[in-house]
Design a protein around this motif. Sequence first.
Motif, PDB file in Angstrom:
ATOM      1  N   VAL A 199       0.851  -1.189   0.000  1.00  0.00           N
ATOM      2  CA  VAL A 199       0.000   0.000   0.000  1.00  0.00           C
ATOM      3  C   VAL A 199       0.888   1.241   0.000  1.00  0.00           C
ATOM      4  O   VAL A 199       1.799   1.362   0.828  1.00  0.00           O
ATOM      5  N   THR A 200       0.620   2.173  -0.938  1.00  0.00           N
ATOM      6  CA  THR A 200       1.412   3.396  -0.986  1.00  0.00           C
ATOM      7  C   THR A 200       0.852   4.422   0.005  1.00  0.00           C
ATOM      8  O   THR A 200      -0.229   4.232   0.577  1.00  0.00           O
ATOM      9  N   SER A 201       1.579   5.509   0.195  1.00  0.00           N
ATOM     10  CA  SER A 201       1.139   6.531   1.150  1.00  0.00           C
ATOM     11  C   SER A 201      -0.159   7.201   0.709  1.00  0.00           C
ATOM     12  O   SER A 201      -0.873   7.760   1.534  1.00  0.00           O
ATOM     13  N   ASP A 202      -0.468   7.155  -0.599  1.00  0.00           N
ATOM     14  CA  ASP A 202      -1.762   7.701  -1.020  1.00  0.00           C
ATOM     15  C   ASP A 202      -2.812   6.586  -1.198  1.00  0.00           C
ATOM     16  O   ASP A 202      -3.758   6.725  -1.976  1.00  0.00           O
ATOM     17  N   SER A 203      -2.606   5.503  -0.474  1.00  0.00           N
ATOM     18  CA  SER A 203      -3.585   4.406  -0.356  1.00  0.00           C
ATOM     19  C   SER A 203      -3.792   3.582  -1.625  1.00  0.00           C
ATOM     20  O   SER A 203      -4.769   2.834  -1.707  1.00  0.00           O
ATOM     21  N   ALA A 204      -2.917   3.724  -2.603  1.00  0.00           N
ATOM     22  CA  ALA A 204      -3.010   2.834  -3.771  1.00  0.00           C
ATOM     23  C   ALA A 204      -2.512   1.450  -3.354  1.00  0.00           C
ATOM     24  O   ALA A 204      -1.533   1.333  -2.609  1.00  0.00           O
TER      25      ALA A 204
END
Lengths: 87, 242
Positions: free
Chosen positions: B223-228
């Motif tokens: 999970v990336t910091s922008d929730s992707a």
Amino acid sequence: MEMGNDSRIERARSRARGAKAAIAAGTLLVFGAAFVGAKGHAPGHHKGKAKALGAPKSFERAVKRSIAEGGVIQPPVAPPPVATSTS
Amino acid sequence: MNVHRFEAMGCEIAVAGADPAAVAAVFEEWEETFSLFRPDSELSRVNRSEALVVAVSPLFARALAVALDVAAETDGLVDPTLSGRWRDVRIAGRVLSRPPAIALDLNGVVKSLAVDTAAELIEGEGFVSAGGDIAVRGPVDVALPHGGAIRVVEGGLATSGTASRGPHLIDPRTGEPSKSPWEQVTASGASCLAADVAAKTAFLLGSDGPAWLDEHGIPGRLVTSDSAIVESSLWRGALACT
């Protein structure tokens, strides 16, 4: 008289030669025994094929396989009683 | 499933299927040995010692040997010295040797090893979780970061990242906190240790993380910091099974 002296000297020399030979044989025997003993028992003289001192290979393989092996997952079927997260 | 919860090792422990007191005793023993915050822990005493060779307890020796195996398996990404000098550390039986000024930090493996050890106490089905690092006996559904859930059928599940404590994962290649694009990486392993190591490694590898998971046959979710959300191919495949 002189012949008697020569004979005593000769006998003494003969005893000395015998003693030297006995000492040499004893020294060789002790050295040989120590050599064979060292070769058989000292850490630097292995008797057979060298073996690794670490854990058996099967154990190392199991650890490595476990470290790099995936688990088994499926789609969920019930409300989760626990969550995974960073801590 | 009856779940008992308590605090240990600075996080919440959840137990089902095992005696909570026995599990708590396992975690207390591991914390007593490996805590960096307890000056009287064995790890603190070893790190304070100026001797080049020290005798350590069997538990310490076992955990350090596993930590060194993990370092070798991950090419030093999960490193008990945090400085790339894990090859200089030797453990032979209970004898530890290392050059001066090398401090050990076994946090990379200790929690998950403690979970795997505690999971041995499960009778029948159940699980042990420490701060979200889980080992199961029998299938257990587990909630995931940023929503969703997964059923762990066998082995363990662990999540690594920066979500709760900020950038605390050190990248041994730089000696600095990791600049990974991932906020959280969840991985499924044959054990909790395997899952934890996989999650940490994929996190530290950054954009190469998903490929590493696929290469090692490990299901993972990043999970990336922008929730992707990015799923490894085995994770996607497992979820597609019905």
